[in-house]
Design a protein around this motif. Structure first.
Motif, PDB file in Angstrom:
ATOM      1  N   LEU A  75      23.770  21.686   8.472  1.00 11.62           N
ATOM      2  CA  LEU A  75      24.705  22.297   9.116  1.00 11.62           C
ATOM      3  C   LEU A  75      24.566  21.616  10.613  1.00 11.62           C
ATOM      4  O   LEU A  75      25.919  21.590  11.139  1.00 11.62           O
ATOM      5  CB  LEU A  75      24.443  23.966   9.453  1.00 11.62           C
ATOM      6  CG  LEU A  75      24.421  24.885   8.321  1.00 11.62           C
ATOM      7  CD1 LEU A  75      24.117  26.056   8.495  1.00 11.62           C
ATOM      8  CD2 LEU A  75      25.862  24.698   7.720  1.00 11.62           C
ATOM      9  N   HIS A  76      23.496  21.187  11.015  1.00 10.15           N
ATOM     10  CA  HIS A  76      23.625  20.561  12.495  1.00 10.15           C
ATOM     11  C   HIS A  76      24.056  19.200  12.338  1.00 10.15           C
ATOM     12  O   HIS A  76      25.014  18.812  13.021  1.00 10.15           O
ATOM     13  CB  HIS A  76      22.185  20.432  12.838  1.00 10.15           C
ATOM     14  CG  HIS A  76      22.005  19.685  14.163  1.00 10.15           C
ATOM     15  ND1 HIS A  76      21.668  18.475  14.313  1.00 10.15           N
ATOM     16  CD2 HIS A  76      22.440  20.183  15.505  1.00 10.15           C
ATOM     17  CE1 HIS A  76      21.435  18.058  15.438  1.00 10.15           C
ATOM     18  NE2 HIS A  76      22.112  19.076  16.278  1.00 10.15           N
ATOM     19  N   ALA A  83      31.693  16.406  15.848  1.00  5.31           N
ATOM     20  CA  ALA A  83      31.908  15.923  17.282  1.00  5.31           C
ATOM     21  C   ALA A  83      32.143  14.644  17.528  1.00  5.31           C
ATOM     22  O   ALA A  83      32.413  14.124  18.746  1.00  5.31           O
ATOM     23  CB  ALA A  83      30.667  16.437  18.162  1.00  5.31           C
ATOM     24  N   LEU A  84      31.829  13.295  16.567  1.00  6.13           N
ATOM     25  CA  LEU A  84      31.977  12.305  16.876  1.00  6.13           C
ATOM     26  C   LEU A  84      33.612  11.721  16.959  1.00  6.13           C
ATOM     27  O   LEU A  84      34.299  12.156  16.152  1.00  6.13           O
ATOM     28  CB  LEU A  84      31.205  11.292  15.479  1.00  6.13           C
ATOM     29  CG  LEU A  84      30.003  11.319  15.457  1.00  6.13           C
ATOM     30  CD1 LEU A  84      29.364  10.827  13.966  1.00  6.13           C
ATOM     31  CD2 LEU A  84      28.959  10.902  16.702  1.00  6.13           C
ATOM     32  N   PRO A  85      33.494  10.894  18.049  1.00  2.00           N
ATOM     33  CA  PRO A  85      34.675  10.219  18.053  1.00  2.00           C
ATOM     34  C   PRO A  85      35.299   9.392  16.652  1.00  2.00           C
ATOM     35  O   PRO A  85      34.312   8.749  16.179  1.00  2.00           O
ATOM     36  CB  PRO A  85      34.995   9.578  19.360  1.00  2.00           C
ATOM     37  CG  PRO A  85      33.476   9.460  19.565  1.00  2.00           C
ATOM     38  CD  PRO A  85      32.733  10.315  18.846  1.00  2.00           C
ATOM     39  N   SER A  86      36.693   9.266  16.439  1.00  2.00           N
ATOM     40  CA  SER A  86      36.970   8.313  15.185  1.00  2.00           C
ATOM     41  C   SER A  86      36.825   6.967  15.642  1.00  2.00           C
ATOM     42  O   SER A  86      36.938   6.552  16.927  1.00  2.00           O
ATOM     43  CB  SER A  86      38.310   8.735  14.978  1.00  2.00           C
ATOM     44  OG  SER A  86      39.147   8.567  15.893  1.00  2.00           O
ATOM     45  N   LEU A  95      23.139   6.279  15.285  1.00  2.00           N
ATOM     46  CA  LEU A  95      22.241   6.190  16.512  1.00  2.00           C
ATOM     47  C   LEU A  95      22.607   7.785  17.253  1.00  2.00           C
ATOM     48  O   LEU A  95      21.984   8.375  17.728  1.00  2.00           O
ATOM     49  CB  LEU A  95      22.900   5.358  17.475  1.00  2.00           C
ATOM     50  CG  LEU A  95      22.247   4.010  17.201  1.00  2.00           C
ATOM     51  CD1 LEU A  95      22.849   3.036  18.121  1.00  2.00           C
ATOM     52  CD2 LEU A  95      20.585   3.897  17.298  1.00  2.00           C
ATOM     53  N   GLN A  96      24.120   8.060  16.963  1.00  2.00           N
ATOM     54  CA  GLN A  96      24.413   9.330  17.314  1.00  2.00           C
ATOM     55  C   GLN A  96      23.738  10.640  16.618  1.00  2.00           C
ATOM     56  O   GLN A  96      23.178  11.549  17.525  1.00  2.00           O
ATOM     57  CB  GLN A  96      25.985   9.663  17.227  1.00  2.00           C
ATOM     58  CG  GLN A  96      26.625   8.864  18.201  1.00  2.00           C
ATOM     59  CD  GLN A  96      26.615   9.257  19.710  1.00  2.00           C
ATOM     60  OE1 GLN A  96      26.166  10.361  19.910  1.00  2.00           O
ATOM     61  NE2 GLN A  96      27.251   8.408  20.444  1.00  2.00           N
ATOM     62  N   TYR A  97      23.623  10.530  15.345  1.00  2.00           N
ATOM     63  CA  TYR A  97      22.628  11.473  14.698  1.00  2.00           C
ATOM     64  C   TYR A  97      21.525  11.661  15.068  1.00  2.00           C
ATOM     65  O   TYR A  97      20.751  12.662  15.551  1.00  2.00           O
ATOM     66  CB  TYR A  97      22.951  11.345  13.335  1.00  2.00           C
ATOM     67  CG  TYR A  97      24.173  11.595  12.655  1.00  2.00           C
ATOM     68  CD1 TYR A  97      24.673  12.960  12.415  1.00  2.00           C
ATOM     69  CD2 TYR A  97      25.084  10.569  12.025  1.00  2.00           C
ATOM     70  CE1 TYR A  97      25.617  13.244  11.789  1.00  2.00           C
ATOM     71  CE2 TYR A  97      26.239  10.947  11.394  1.00  2.00           C
ATOM     72  CZ  TYR A  97      26.692  12.285  11.203  1.00  2.00           C
ATOM     73  OH  TYR A  97      27.611  12.542  10.698  1.00  2.00           O
ATOM     74  N   ALA A  98      20.769  10.277  15.423  1.00  2.00           N
ATOM     75  CA  ALA A  98      19.461  10.218  15.773  1.00  2.00           C
ATOM     76  C   ALA A  98      19.182  10.911  17.060  1.00  2.00           C
ATOM     77  O   ALA A  98      18.235  11.621  17.478  1.00  2.00           O
ATOM     78  CB  ALA A  98      18.781   8.997  15.709  1.00  2.00           C
ATOM     79  N   SER A  99      20.323  10.622  17.981  1.00  2.00           N
ATOM     80  CA  SER A  99      19.980  11.176  19.293  1.00  2.00           C
ATOM     81  C   SER A  99      20.053  12.640  19.321  1.00  2.00           C
ATOM     82  O   SER A  99      19.095  13.375  20.342  1.00  2.00           O
ATOM     83  CB  SER A  99      21.333  10.397  20.148  1.00  2.00           C
ATOM     84  OG  SER A  99      21.300  11.210  21.441  1.00  2.00           O
TER      85      SER A  99
END
Length: 182
Positions: A75-76, A83-86, A95-99
């Motif tokens: 779910l997270h 929330a990620l920009p296209s 990197l965003q997921y890991a962050s």
């Protein structure tokens, strides 16, 4: 009885017993269905039986908490994805997921996954696999909270502050419960 009846696992298998088997080799051993294991523990001694039951319950409680954590992680990650920009590259998305995962690791465990691996070089799995039931419970709660905050487009520094506060609050409540102090 005197507990003198001791057939081998091979003899039981020959008789059609499907609840037990033995395996030779590096990962060999004798394996039995949980009902058979419970009866065997009771046959050995009442003290061993009680210890066996307690260990079984604690292990299952941990497994359920780990499952909740894994389900909430899905779910997270969906919250992060939304929330990620296209137009981001695959590596930038990674990197965003890991962050976001590290944000939760710091809030719950007080360190990043890399720091945990450096401190535990011989451990299998990751720090979530070695977490206490209380840590897994708070982690599952924070994953849901972070997904919600991402949906509300809250800035990362604000989310980090709120997640740390919430982790402290939840751990304070959980560790005030006598059953979790041990």
């Amino acid at each position: 009885g005197q507990n003198s009846f001791m057939p081998s696992v091979a003899a039981l298998t020959d008789l059609g017993c499907k609840g037990m088997f033995s395996k030779k080799g590096k990962y060999g051993g004798t394996y039995a269905h949980v009902a058979i294991a419970f009866h065997f523990a009771n046959w050995l001694s009442p003290q061993f039986y009680l210890g066996f039951i307690i260990a079984f319950i604690e292990n299952n409680a941990f497994s359920v908490k780990r499952l909740w954590s894994r389900l909430n992680y899905r779910l997270h990650t969906e919250g992060v994805k939304a929330a990620l920009p296209s137009g981001l590259t695959r590596s930038t998305k990674g990197l965003q997921y890991a962050s976001e995962a590290e944000l939760l690791n710091i809030a719950v465990f007080g360190r990043t996954a890399k720091e945990w691996r450096e401190q535990n070089p011989n451990a299998s799995g990751n720090q979530r696999d070695h977490a206490s039931p209380a840590q897994l419970h708070v982690l599952a709660n924070l994953e849901m909270l972070n997904a919600y905050l991402l949906k509300k487009q809250m800035a990362k520094d604000e989310r980090a502050h709120l997640l740390l506060q919430e982790a402290d609050y939840q751990f304070g409540l959980l560790f005030s419960v006598d059953a979790l102090k041990r």
